[in-house]
Each structure stands twice: as structure tokens, then as C-alpha cells.
Scaffold this active site. Sequence first.
Site, PDB file in Angstrom:
ATOM      1  CE  LYS A 129      92.777  14.504  58.603  1.00  0.00           C
ATOM      2  NZ  LYS A 129      92.294  13.724  57.471  1.00  0.00           N
ATOM      3  CD  GLU A 164     104.640  23.585  53.390  1.00  0.00           C
ATOM      4  OE1 GLU A 164     104.424  22.764  54.320  1.00  0.00           O
ATOM      5  OE2 GLU A 164     104.724  23.251  52.203  1.00  0.00           O
ATOM      6  N   GLY A 177      91.611  16.655  54.303  1.00  0.00           N
ATOM      7  CA  GLY A 177      92.004  18.065  54.275  1.00  0.00           C
ATOM      8  C   GLY A 177      91.222  18.871  53.257  1.00  0.00           C
ATOM      9  NE  ARG A 178      91.550  15.221  48.013  1.00  0.00           N
ATOM     10  CZ  ARG A 178      92.407  14.399  48.621  1.00  0.00           C
ATOM     11  NH1 ARG A 178      93.315  14.893  49.454  1.00  0.00           N
ATOM     12  NH2 ARG A 178      92.370  13.096  48.412  1.00  0.00           N
ATOM     13  CD  GLU A 204      95.892  17.006  48.298  1.00  0.00           C
ATOM     14  OE1 GLU A 204      94.985  17.149  49.123  1.00  0.00           O
ATOM     15  OE2 GLU A 204      97.007  17.563  48.426  1.00  0.00           O
ATOM     16  CG  HIS A 219      90.149  40.870  27.546  1.00  0.00           C
ATOM     17  ND1 HIS A 219      89.938  41.556  26.377  1.00  0.00           N
ATOM     18  CD2 HIS A 219      88.949  40.835  28.176  1.00  0.00           C
ATOM     19  CE1 HIS A 219      88.680  41.963  26.316  1.00  0.00           C
ATOM     20  NE2 HIS A 219      88.050  41.525  27.403  1.00  0.00           N
ATOM     21  CE  LYS A 275     103.307  16.972  52.866  1.00  0.00           C
ATOM     22  NZ  LYS A 275     102.206  16.458  53.688  1.00  0.00           N
TER      23      LYS A 275
HETATM   24  O1  LIG Z   1      95.901  20.523  57.415  1.00  0.00           O
HETATM   25  P1  LIG Z   1      97.279  19.986  57.325  1.00  0.00           P
HETATM   26  O2  LIG Z   1      97.473  18.709  58.076  1.00  0.00           O
HETATM   27  O3  LIG Z   1      98.278  21.033  57.742  1.00  0.00           O
HETATM   28  O4  LIG Z   1      97.563  19.644  55.800  1.00  0.00           O
HETATM   29  C1  LIG Z   1      97.492  20.616  54.814  1.00  0.00           C
HETATM   30  C2  LIG Z   1      97.429  20.023  53.445  1.00  0.00           C
HETATM   31  O5  LIG Z   1      98.568  19.238  53.188  1.00  0.00           O
HETATM   32  C3  LIG Z   1      98.214  18.098  52.426  1.00  0.00           C
HETATM   33  O6  LIG Z   1      98.316  16.989  53.243  1.00  0.00           O
HETATM   34  C4  LIG Z   1      99.117  17.933  51.242  1.00  0.00           C
HETATM   35  O7  LIG Z   1     100.469  18.081  51.579  1.00  0.00           O
HETATM   36  C5  LIG Z   1      96.791  18.341  52.010  1.00  0.00           C
HETATM   37  O8  LIG Z   1      96.107  17.189  51.727  1.00  0.00           O
HETATM   38  C6  LIG Z   1      96.268  19.110  53.176  1.00  0.00           C
HETATM   39  O9  LIG Z   1      95.086  19.779  52.864  1.00  0.00           O
END
Ligand SMILES: O=P(O)(O)OC[C@H]1O[C@](O)(CO)[C@@H](O)[C@@H]1O
Length: 518
Positions: A202, A208, A259-260, A345, A376, A485
Site C-alpha cells: 500500500k 521487508e 491494508g488488512r 490489528e 491431535h 519499525k
Molecule cells: O502494504 P504495506 O504498506 O506494505 O503494509 C503492509 C502491512 O504493514 C502494516 O502497516 C503493519 O506494519 C499492515 O497494516 C499492512 O497490512
Amino acid sequence: MTHIRCDGTAAWAALQKHYDSVGLGFDIRQAFASDPGRFAALSQSAPHVFADLSKNLLDARTEQLLLDVARETGLEAHRDAMFAGRHINATEDRAVLHTLLRRPASAPVGGDLAAAFGDVQATLDAMLAYAEKVRADSTITDVVNIGIGGSDLGPQMAVLALDQFVAPGKRFHFVSNVDGHELAGILRGLAPEHTLFLIASKTFTTAETMANAQSAKRWFEQSGGVDIARHFAALTTNVAAAKAFGIDTTFGFWDWVGGRYSMWSAIGLPIALAIGADGFRGLLAGAHAMDEHFRTAPLAQNLPVRLGLLDVWYRNFHRFTTRSIAPYHSALKRLPAYLQQLEMESNGKQVDMAGQLLTFGTSPVLWGEPGTNGQHAYFQMLHQGTDVTPLEFIAVRDAAHDLPGHHSKLLANALAQAQALMLGQRDAGGHKNFPGNRPSTFFVFEQLTPESLGAFLALYEHRVFTSGALWGINSFDQWGVELGKVLARDIEPRLASGDVAGLDASTAGLLARLRPRA
Ligand SMILES: O=P(O)(O)OC[C@H]1O[C@](O)(CO)[C@@H](O)[C@@H]1O
């Protein structure tokens, strides 16, 4: 907008009295014995899903009082404000309009949302046309989605869940972790000329994803790949950053998609590549049907509302701290992980909309594994442990395979576990004693399809909305992910330099052990 918190309502005090007199000692077995209409009263159909709530620590009076709380807090007005595009995500001053992404072109909206709806339809058409083009391109055999959190969990979960609808000829890979073992393991089996990378973010700033995207690009170039434009596409609200990265093919979305809540937007491109444009529209249609149910059904027959109210009852009166998800369908393997982000979240908050510290619990811990595997592993604790964990069974009537005998065994296990949790076995004594009276909710789909999956996920979204609204929190921000972060950015160079100045003793000691050896 005036919003009254649940604990400020008159019904909340009545609910506490009801809990003390009836709720605390409630026995589901006795409730069934004294009320032949219990199953009918506490179960209901909603679009594409049937839900049985009758094996819960719940009765008509409890639901009535919870509904009173909901009305007093202004749940309906809050829901309507979301659908109308008001800025209910106040801490980020944003609207919350994932429902608009699911609205069909045949039901246009006017007023303030007309322009946004036009953009949604145009982007959806472009993205689905691109998906069909790539699906028809047999030189692309591997699609690698690079994204994390909401830019990973939804597409990954849905591509797995809808595996029976995935056309042969393409493999789907999901890279989320900054741990290079994940990307390196996937790249090992790929050829650049047959691979399409989707960079899903987003913000297009997530550390990452940026690290994985850079490494994928470097691997592509070093392995002889040409034509980045054809082999990389970006799914983002930050088109400028994608361009700066060197990606021309971008499908955008908007800041009012959390995002979610984003798998319905361009972030859903891997799903469209896997199941096709019609399948993706089916997913949206299922979710839209649930949106309409949530928006229009009276609260007492509104399934997401009933579930959200049950969640409040369990968290704040019974004080259950966790809830477990048991999908009796192996394709729903990643559903618990997806729902973890959605609920924890969204509702893992300790202050209300006004920033005031809450004096009651909010999001429970969500966890789970597919049945029968969980049986199990940890079901021992669910049956005989000292804590009560409400469980959610998800079962699908029709199997999508023809292996004889399996499906009836699977379904029998789901039914038997729910029954055993409730009935217990009280005359056995000692180690063989099952206390019973352990609550569960049972969901039934007729088939697992894009439509039923879409409806079910929207059901959960609105359930989370409901409990969040009663608690008076902002379910649409996520400030709690920021501190880690920032600290990681400070620590990363210290791993190279060894500088521990200003660090706490524990972090300094661990850093010294984790530093690369010369
Ligand atoms: O889509 P982006 O901006 O890379 O964010 C990824 C995810 O990181 C978050 O901001 C949490 O760190 C989530 O809410 C989001 O889904």
C-alpha cells in the site's frame, strides 16, 4: 459524531447484573433441555453461510441486552457513517471504504462517492484485463507476490482456499518475510523469462517488501532477465514510488482502503491471476451480498452484529482472552493467520477514539489450525484444560474431490468435537472427566466458492467492526506496529558496527551474540 462507549450505556450495567445472576452459571445443556426452540432462535442464514450460535453461553435475554448496548452506543449510525465515506478512521483522518470495492457496477453510487466509485470500476476493469492477458500467456509459469501483512495474507489465503478453481499452468508463490531464506528458496526454482513479480505494498515503503523487491530485481537482472516492464508489476497507492523503483505497470488503490481490508483492491491481483476475472468478480459479489446484509438487516437478525455482540459478551463478561478458529477444510489453512491480522490489528487497542485509556478488554488472541489436525495437537486443552476457549468450526457440505469416505469422516469429526465440547462426560471421574459446557459457533457453507469465501470474509470484517464500535475504539488504525519499525532502523547499523551505546543491557548482550563473526 457522537459515539457512546459500551461501558457508558445503561444497558451495560443491566448486562453486568444479568451476567452475575444468569450468565456466570449458564449451562448450555440445560438451556437446550428447557427450550426446544433454542437451535432455531440462535441459528441463522446470511448470504452464502449458515451459522449456529446455539452452542454458546447465550440466551434470548443476553442477546436482547447486548442489542440494547449496541443501540445505545450508536452502532447503526457508525456503520452508516462507514458506508457513507465519513472519516471514521479519525486518527489518520481517512474514510473506510473497502465496501465500495465490492459494489457492483450495476449499483452505482451518487453524491460524494461517485468519483471514487468510478475510479474503483476503472481500476478493477484494467486489473482484470491484465490478469486475463497474463493467464493467457503460457510463457509466464510462476507468479511471485512480494508483500507483507495485508499485502500478503489475503491473497495467499484466498489463492490456497480457491485452489480447485485455479487453472493449471501457473504456480503462485508468496514472499513476505525479510528473512532471505524465504526469497532465496523460491528464487532457486525460477527462471526470469517465465516469472512475473508483483510488488504489493500500500505504502511502497515497508522495509521487508522493499528489501525483497530490490533483491528480486537484482536476481532478475543478474540471471539474464530482460524487460522489467513485462516481468514486474506494482500494486500500491504510491504510484510515484513504484515508478522510481523502475516499475511501469501499476494498479493503484486509495488511502481509504486499510491494508488488512485490501484484498478486494488491486492487492487481489494474484487472486484474479489464479481464478480469473469471473472468479474475482464472484469473490466481490459474495462480499457485497454480506455488506448489504450488514447494512440493511435488523440488528437482531444481522449475523455480523450477533457475532460481534457475542464477542463482547465473551471478552468483557466471561473474560475469555482467546478464541480459536477450526476450519474443517484443508484449503482454509491460512484462514486463521488472515483473521489474526483482521481482528487483532483492528481491535488490539487500549484507548478509545478520544485517546482515553480503556478499563475493559478488547481483541482476544485469535489462533487455530485446520481440523482434524488440531484435534491431535491442542484439542486436549480445549476439552479438559483449565481455561475456556470459544471455538469456531467452519465446515463445507460438498467436497471438491471424489476420494470416497474422506468427507463424511471430516464432517463427522467437526460435529463430534462441537458436541463433545458442549456435552462433556461428567460421570467418568478423574482423568476421564470432561466438564463440557464449552462454547462453540458452527459455520456451514454449501460449497467453498469465490462467492462463499467473499461473504465469509466480509462477515468477519463486519463482526470486528461491531465489537470495535461497541468498545469505542478506532478499528482502522495500527499505531502499535510503528515503534518496533523505528527501533529496528536504529539497531540494524549497530549489528555491523557493534556500537551498543545507549542500549539496554539485554539488547546490548543479545546484539553482541548475533553480530556476524569476522
Ligand atoms: O502494504 P504495506 O504498506 O506494505 O503494509 C503492509 C502491512 O504493514 C502494516 O502497516 C503493519 O506494519 C499492515 O497494516 C499492512 O497490512
